[in-house]
Design an enzyme around this catalytic site. Structure first.
Site, PDB file in Angstrom:
ATOM      1  N   HIS A   1     -41.718  -5.341  -5.028  1.00  0.00           N
ATOM      2  CA  HIS A   1     -42.219  -4.852  -3.740  1.00  0.00           C
ATOM      3  C   HIS A   1     -41.343  -5.377  -2.599  1.00  0.00           C
ATOM      4  CE1 HIS A   1     -44.809  -3.543  -0.595  1.00  0.00           C
ATOM      5  NE2 HIS A   1     -45.637  -4.574  -0.551  1.00  0.00           N
TER       6      HIS A   1
ATOM      7  N   CYS B   1     -45.789  -2.781   5.299  1.00  0.00           N
ATOM      8  CA  CYS B   1     -45.389  -2.409   3.929  1.00  0.00           C
ATOM      9  C   CYS B   1     -45.355  -0.898   3.758  1.00  0.00           C
ATOM     10  CB  CYS B   1     -46.349  -3.010   2.913  1.00  0.00           C
ATOM     11  SG  CYS B   1     -46.613  -4.756   3.148  1.00  0.00           S
TER      12      CYS B   1
END
Lengths: 143, 376, 384
Positions: free
Chosen positions: C332, C83
């Site tokens: 996200h 991420c």
């Protein structure tokens, strides 16, 4: 199917085999060949007792692919009595109240099952410690 | 359909081809004295009550089930994982280095793989590899005791110092079949070794086998089939009683010589009836009769009965164990408990510890645990 | 080493882009950034992405995307750090310009997650963890964060509801962000009643699976004003790592990678946490916001959760966070997130944050985290 990969890991997975650092004595799991404390080479196998306590836990309701058949299941960080933390599932806990600090012991169970044509991957999980002494109680009661 | 019908009250031994008189039988006992060095049981924690099964198939007014409840394996359990825990319990009762175990033999009718040994998984996990034999045994419910006889012979011959024999099953009963009430899960492991290290010494053993198809499962079939009441007299009783009678005759024993007797236990009736016919009192069966609480554990049934007995037996007591496997045959073992039992049995969980550990489930959960719900 | 500035910003709305592919999304963001930068010249393209191999069956994104956006021939590579991929790509772009190896670098982050069913996405995200000793034991990525949250609640005696202000703040700020996935407010009751994912982490603790792309253009600060009247200067760029597995951490709740990364950034910028006007932190889960605030010096250990209740994290508070909705409510899209964060800080410093403008914002920090704290990239930006 990742036959070779699981085969490489099975010694660690079946029986919680890690390493001990011959320099500073730290017990290491998972094995990493270098001591995390003193950076000395550490390749001596060490079989952990499998005893520990729950350090943190959660229940997985949305499992990754390959684990759908087991959901919901409980996962935990277990602090082994020898020191290391281990990430693993808790098993045999339906209906049990799980708490941080709860004593657990290692068992070897099915981790995943790659369908009816694939292999079965076995590995460590932890369960609440089974209280012993039932036979003694039964015998005393009989007397 | 829910309860086996009452059995005929008489049946005969020696149906023509059992010509050999028991007194002429050479009892099986190796030249080197051997016995059980370590023993361990395992029963999964889930229980399905008989009344829950009858509710499913007979309605709320259903008949009285043949046993109280049966043990059901967890979603992550199979014969390999269960055998491993029993084996670890057996090893906890000894101090031997697992690398000295020269055979790991697992008897079961529910091996997780059709081809690929269960026994290698157990051998690897306990540290018995690589200098060991490993094989899976199959003979319906006596696969475990057959492995045990072979282990006794293997150690008795001097080819091995120690051999591990297991009987373990996660038995499947076809939904609504009479066997669904009893098909349980569990079993036991016995580490066989020299008599001087044993908690129970082998005094003799025998086996009684004929070709009698009373229960079977073809390749690729999920559930076993059976011949109904034929499994009673020509199957169970003929073989169990013959094996028990022969070993007692050959060793010059009578039922009263035994503190404990264990029979294969597909239900509570069969072993009790066999005991009565042979002249045993019900107290002699008590410690080894677990079927009412855990179900018929098939290849594990007689063997886990023996671990239940060893948990409570006193030094010097004699124990008789008689298995039965459909197909069909019985193995009988005459054992004498030694002084070592007192200290050794406390080193691992007792059979009863597993029996009293229970989490009751409903039929839907049972169906899920046993793979009866199609998910793909 | 040269000083580096951001002269172009481009982002797609975060969402479920059923009609757009990975390369469509990347192109949209990159073209917008180049247009904003008003430059014709691009020397290199760095693409941050985590899951294109597993979720899109496509690797080799550098060549794929450079060609697709009309940059055929330039140096182009994909950078992966779970991420944290977006900010890791930015870090390399920064190194290239600062090190005088390139003058104009486009850094893009892109993720296309909605082409696959949920279990496959869950499995793909779990690849951010230790495959052999976390993921193969059935621990999902959410579960790892749940283990952190449970332990935090246990050690510091806080309850799940105490984390509600972090979700509420993010959703409130997303209302003013036209690129946000969830531009709607939530209440504390909504937070407590949300569907459980891996207890104690529920749906409103968690950032959503979605698609998106964002891009920035970097050039040396000395020429930045020739291209954009409001360049944003990179005062600090730092990356640090910690153990990939939670069980190997020396201090489970310490988030040492974040502490190390932030400390290096403060040192480079010659700043302290007190100087930071806003902080776009990595709120993949509410617990991560709390641990980041503590690790980066905005709260003492065990007290980060209180910043929510006190209103300190709101726009106008002591340390505004997730000012455009954060991972929680902007969304996200994992490998793109690090670039979205930097763009949002840049918009604040350019005074282009609209209703969400942090007044007089001069210095903003963005922190992008890969895995459960294993890769941490911190960027401090200053209005140019």
């Amino acid at each position: 199917m990742e036959i070779a990969r699981h085969w490489r890991l099975q010694r660690h997975r079946y029986s919680l085999v890690g390493e001990v650092c011959n320099h500073c004595g730290v017990k290491i799991f998972p094995a990493r060949d270098v001591c995390p404390e003193c950076n000395a080479p550490a390749k001596t196998p060490y079989t952990f007792s499998g005893k520990g306590e729950v350090y943190s836990y959660s229940t997985v309701h949305h499992p990754p692919e390959g684990f759908e058949h087991f959901a919901p299941y409980v996962v935990a960080l277990v602090r082994l009595v020898e020191g290391p933390l281990v990430a693993a599932q808790l098993t045999d806990v339906e209906g049990e109240k799980i708490e941080i600090g709860m004593p657990v012991e290692m068992v070897t169970r099915k981790l995943r099952d790659d369908g009816s044509k694939g292999t079965i991957v076995y590995g460590y999980k932890f369960r609440p410690v089974i209280a012993g002494g039932a036979a003694v109680v039964a015998k005393d009661a009989a007397v | 359909m829910c309860v086996p019908r009452p059995l005929p009250t008489c049946y005969s031994l020696g149906l023509g081809r059992d010509k050999l008189e028991a007194s002429h039988l050479k009892i099986m006992k190796p030249n080197r004295d051997v016995g059980i060095v370590g023993y361990g049981a395992y029963v999964p924690r889930y229980r399905l009550r008989g009344t829950e099964i009858s509710r499913m198939w007979e309605g709320e007014q259903g008949c009285t089930p043949p046993i109280k409840e049966k043990a059901v394996p967890g979603l992550d359990e199979d014969v390999a994982t269960m055998s491993l825990e029993a084996a670890r319990n057996a090893l906890k009762r000894t101090a031997i280095d697992p690398s000295r175990i020269r055979a790991v033999w697992v008897g079961s009718e529910s091996h997780p793989y059709a081809v690929k040994p269960t026994s290698t998984i157990v051998a690897e996990a306990i540290g018995a590899v690589p200098h060991t034999l490993a094989a899976d045994w199959q003979f319906a419910c006596k696969a475990g005791t057959e492995a045990m006889q072979a282990a006794l012979g293997f150690v008795g011959s001097g080819m091995a110092d120690y051999a591990l024999a297991l009987g373990m099953d996660t038995a499947q009963g076809r939904p609504r079949d009479a066997l669904e009430y009893t098909a349980g899960a569990g079993g036991a492991a016995f580490l066989v070794g020299p008599a001087e290290e044993s908690v129970a010494v082998l005094e003799g053993s025998t086996s009684y086998v004929t070709d009698t198809a009373d229960f079977w499962r073809r390749q690729h079939e999920h559930y076993p089939a059976h011949a109904g009441r034929f499994t009673g007299e020509p199957g169970y009783f003929r073989h169990v009683i013959a094996a028990a009678s022969e070993i007692m005759a050959a060793l010059g024993r009578k039922p009263a010589d035994y503190a404990h007797v264990i029979f294969h236990q597909p239900n509570t009736k069969f072993p009790r009836k066999a005991g009565r016919e042979l002249g045993f009192k019900s107290e002699q069966l008590e410690a080894g009769l677990l079927v009412n609480d855990i179900g018929n554990t098939y290849a594990g049934a007689a063997m886990i009965g023996l671990t239940g007995v060893l948990d409570v037996a006193e030094p010097g007591e004699r124990v008789l164990m008689v298995s039965f496997g459909s197909g069909a045959g019985s193995d009988a073992f005459d054992l004498r408990v030694t002084d070592a039992i007192t200290a050794r049995r406390a080193c691992a969980l007792s059979t009863r510890d597993y029996v009293v550990r229970r989490h009751e489930i409903d039929y839907a959960t049972y169906a899920r645990h046993r793979g009866k719900i199609r998910m793909e | 080493m040269r000083d580096v500035s951001i002269i172009g910003l481009g982002q797609t709305p975060v969402g479920e882009h059923w009609e757009k592919s990975l390369k469509d999304l990347a192109a949209e963001a990159i073209q917008a950034a180049i247009k904003d930068a008003q430059t014709e010249r691009v020397d290199a393209l760095y693409v941050g992405n985590m899951c294109s191999g597993t979720l899109n069956g496509q690797e080799h994104l550098g060549a794929l995307i450079s060609d697709w956006v009309g940059l055929r021939g330039v140096e182009a590579v994909k950078i992966e750090a779970a991420c944290g991929s977006g900010a890791a790509a930015l870090r390399l772009g920064y190194v290239a310009v600062a090190g005088e190896l390139a003058d104009f670098v486009v850094v893009a982050g892109v993720e296309k997650m909605t082409d696959r069913p949920g279990e496959q996405v869950t499995a793909a995200l779990a690849m951010a963890s230790d495959a052999d000793f976390e993921a193969q034991n059935g621990l999902s990525f959410v579960a790892l964060n749940a283990l952190l949250m449970r332990r935090y609640m246990h050690e510091f005696g806080v309850c799940h509801r105490d984390f509600a202000p972090f979700a509420i703040n993010a959703h409130k700020n997303a209302v003013g962000n036209p690129f946000a996935l969830f531009p709607h407010p939530v209440t504390a009751d909504d937070f407590c009643a949300a569907k459980m994912i891996a207890d104690p982490v529920n749906l409103l603790d968690s950032s959503p699976v979605c698609d998106g792309a964002a891009a920035v253009v970097l050039c040396p600060t000395e020429i930045a004003r020739q291209f954009n009247s409001r360049p944003v200067r990179i005062r600090a760029s730092s990356a640090a790592t910690d153990t990939i597995a939670l069980h190997d951490r020396r201090d489970l709740l310490g988030l040492e990678g974040a502490a190390l990364s932030a400390a290096k950034a403060y040192k480079q910028a010659k700043l302290t946490p007190k100087d930071i006007d806003l902080f776009e932190l990595h709120d993949a889960f509410t617990i991560v916001s709390v641990l980041s605030l503590e690790a980066c010096g905005f709260a003492e250990r065990g007290r980060g959760v209180r910043l929510g209740a006190q209103g300190d994290i709101a726009i106008g508070g002591q340390i505004p966070i997730t000012t455009m909705g954060g991972l929680k409510a902007r969304g996200h899209p994992v490998g793109a997130t690090g670039i979205y964060q930097v763009i949002e800080v840049a918009l604040q410093l350019r005074a282009q944050a609209g209703a969400n403008q942090v007044r007089d914002a001069r210095l903003g920090m963005a922190q992008n985290i890969g895995g459960s704290g294993a890769t941490v990239v911190t960027t401090i930006l200053e209005a140019g």
